[in-house]
Structures are given as structure tokens and as C-alpha cells.
Design an enzyme around this catalytic site. Structure first.
Site, mmCIF file in Angstrom:
data_model
loop_
_atom_site.group_PDB
_atom_site.id
_atom_site.type_symbol
_atom_site.label_atom_id
_atom_site.label_comp_id
_atom_site.label_asym_id
_atom_site.label_seq_id
_atom_site.Cartn_x
_atom_site.Cartn_y
_atom_site.Cartn_z
ATOM 1 N N HIS A 1 -8.043 8.019 2.718
ATOM 2 C CA HIS A 1 -7.626 9.005 3.992
ATOM 3 C C HIS A 1 -8.709 9.966 4.232
ATOM 4 O O HIS A 1 -8.872 10.644 3.137
ATOM 5 C CB HIS A 1 -6.318 9.612 3.643
ATOM 6 C CG HIS A 1 -4.950 8.552 3.857
ATOM 7 N ND1 HIS A 1 -4.041 8.710 3.313
ATOM 8 C CD2 HIS A 1 -4.987 7.221 4.459
ATOM 9 C CE1 HIS A 1 -2.998 7.762 3.479
ATOM 10 N NE2 HIS A 1 -3.600 6.712 4.098
ATOM 11 N N ARG B 1 0.756 -1.274 -0.033
ATOM 12 C CA ARG B 1 0.074 -0.064 0.191
ATOM 13 C C ARG B 1 0.944 1.306 0.036
ATOM 14 O O ARG B 1 0.599 2.239 -0.660
ATOM 15 C CB ARG B 1 -1.173 -0.207 1.271
ATOM 16 C CG ARG B 1 -2.016 1.198 1.322
ATOM 17 C CD ARG B 1 -2.829 0.812 2.406
ATOM 18 N NE ARG B 1 -3.308 2.051 3.083
ATOM 19 C CZ ARG B 1 -4.483 2.901 2.685
ATOM 20 N NH1 ARG B 1 -5.370 2.214 1.513
ATOM 21 N NH2 ARG B 1 -5.080 3.726 3.608
#
Length: 306
Positions: free
Chosen positions: A273, A250
Site C-alpha cells: 500500500h 489478501r
């Protein structure tokens, strides 16, 4: 105190759709604090700011990391916020306590050559070659969290998609684009998966709703099994297993995108996020890599070493 914790966790699950791992972390932290209070003949209902601060000092004395102490204080603050809203207390004794902060550590990542070796190892797996290739291609192409990857519904993969709909933390959904290699790997695996599912259905077994089905309790490939798989790919590909986890892929996804000119907002969206400040850590990773590159290859740096 167990009643307080249970009620708080149930509210977190119902109102915020908190992930299971998040709830387990809250439970561990709050049970530790309740045990500390109990040893001092105190209760959540009677604890003061001094008690909370003393508990945190004891945690530091035990050698707990800054991140662990920050997480425990966060759990305590949220418990007391909940208690205030429920009318169990008329104050929050932890609200003005500042946490220890988190140690600034750059995330571990991999260079492109290392990722290529991992992908090649997956393609040459002795068993489940198509599935393993699909797992790794999807992970690197999208930057998904491992839980998001292993629990993907098969419906998301139908119709040769250019993008996948991913359900992330807190039930939030986002679209992530698929690279051509990931689409090829997905199509090949899906064809083989559907054949296996059809054979199982003829034997009276129900069809799985998951892209990566498993006979285990969850019904899909587990995080732990995939963690073991990626370590196997590291060994086979000649990459240090200590460097490789699903999360480092990631990080590699984000770092390589940034190095290729992608903007932070786009990367933030693809990673899921909530705050772009979380995504900004990858700019520091890139800065460190550029600095290392200069120190290693610049002629003046070489002259200084000599």
C-alpha cells in the site's frame, strides 16, 4: 477526442508504468465521457466545469455507484491535467470539482477456520495438487495481489527463499516473508515443476520464465483461471463461494496479522500500500469482529436477547 485519450493512455503507460487494468478503466471512463460530450456537440477542448458537473449528475441519475463516479471524475481530472501540460488547454475545468466520495464498506474477509478449509481443499485437489497447494499457501502467507501471484518469475522461488521479491503496482518492488508451510509447499511444487519443464525441453519446447506456467497467451496461469480455482476450493471445503475470491485471502492475511499483534506499518509494507490510510481499514474490520464476538458471547448480551 480519441486522439486525446490515446495520447493520455500512452503517457500513463510510459511515464507512470500504469497497470493494464488501470489503463483499461481510464479508457472506458473517458470514452463514456467523450460520448456524452459528443451528443451535446462538445469536445474535450471546449468542455467547461458545468459540462463536467452535468455529466456527473447524469451518471448519478443512471444509478452508478459512488465509487464508479469518483473513478470517472478522477480519470477526467487526470486527462485535463495532461492536456494542460501538453498545452492543449490553458485550464483544467475539473480541478475544483469535488467527487462524491466512496461508500465506506469494510472488506470481506474469512476467519482462520475457513482459510484452513480452503487450504485443505487445495491439498486434496484431484489434479495439480502440488501447484494448487503452492498457490494457496503463497497467497495466504504473503497477501499478494492475484496478478502478482500468477505472474511470479520462477527465479524468485529458487534457493528455498525466506522472502519473495514481488513486483507490484506501478512496477514497485517489495519483499514479503514466507511462512514455513508456504516454503514447504513451494519446494515440493518447484521440484515437480522442474521435472515437467525438463521433459518439455527434451521435446523441444522452451522453458517458461514463470513459476506457474501456462500454454495460454500470457505464458502464465491467468487471473480468471485462478479465480475459478479458488471457487472450486470453496465448494470442496464447505465455504460459501460467494465469500471467497483471491482478494478475500489478501484481506484475511492482513486481518489475521493485525489480530495477531502485527503493526500497521509492517502490514502496509507487505501489502504494497502506498498510503497507510489504506491499510487502516483492517483495524475497522477487526473492531467489527470484536464487537460481534462480544454481542454473541457476553453474558449480558445473552440476557438482553432473552
Amino acid at each position: 477526442m480519441a486522439h486525446w485519450i490515446q495520447a493520455f493512455l500512452e503517457a500513463q503507460a510510459a511515464e507512470l508504468d500504469a497497470a493494464t487494468n488501470t489503463q483499461l478503466a481510464y479508457a472506458r471512463d473517458l470514452h463514456d465521457f467523450s460520448g456524452w460530450l459528443d451528443d451535446r456537440a462538445q469536445h474535450f477542448e471546449t468542455a467547461t466545469r458545468d459540462h463536467v458537473e452535468s455529466y456527473l449528475i447524469d451518471c448519478e441519475a443512471e444509478g452508478l455507484a459512488k465509487s464508479t463516479r469518483a473513478r470517472r471524475l478522477s480519470a477526467i481530472k487526470q486527462l485535463y491535467r495532461f492536456a494542460f501540460e501538453e498545452g492543449w488547454r490553458d485550464d483544467n475545468p475539473a480541478i475544483q470539482i469535488k467527487g462524491p466520495g466512496r461508500a465506506k464498506r469494510l472488506p470481506k474477509t474469512l476467519d482462520i477456520a475457513e482459510v484452513d478449509r480452503l487450504l485443505e481443499a487445495a491439498r486434496n485437489s484431484p489434479k495439480e495438487k502440488l501447484r494448487n497447494t503452492c498457490l494457496m499457501e503463497l497467497l495466504y502467507a504473503t497477501g499478494m495481489r492475484v496478478t502478482e501471484l500468477v505472474s511470479l518469475p520462477v527465479s524468485a522461488a529458487r534457493g528455498d527463499p525466506r522472502m519473495l521479491l514481488v513486483r507490484g503496482k506501478g512496477g514497485k518492488e517489495r519483499l514479503v516473508p514466507l511462512s514455513p508451510p508456504a516454503r514447504v509447499a513451494l519446494a515440493a511444487y518447484l521440484s515437480a515443476r522442474d521435472e515437467a519443464e525438463e521433459a518439455a525441453r527434451k521435446d523441444g519446447k522452451p522453458a517458461s520464465p514463470f513459476l506457474f506456467p501456462s500454454r495460454g497467451k500470457s505464458g502464465h496461469l491467468t487471473r480468471h483461471r485462478f479465480f475459478g480455482l479458488i471457487k472450486e476450493f470453496a465448494v470442496a471445503g464447505g465455504v460459501s463461494p460467494a465469500k471467497v475470491t483471491p482478494h478475500t485471502l489478501r484481506h484475511a492475511f492482513a486481518t489475521h496479522l493485525l489480530a495477531g499483534g502485527a503493526d500497521l506499518r509492517s502490514i502496509q509494507t507487505m501489502l504494497g500500500h502506498a498510503d497507510v490510510a489504506t491499510t487502516e481499514i483492517y483495524t475497522h474490520v477487526l473492531d467489527e469482529r470484536l464487537k460481534d464476538l462480544v454481542l454473541e458471547h457476553h453474558p449480558l448480551a445473552k440476557a438482553a436477547k432473552a
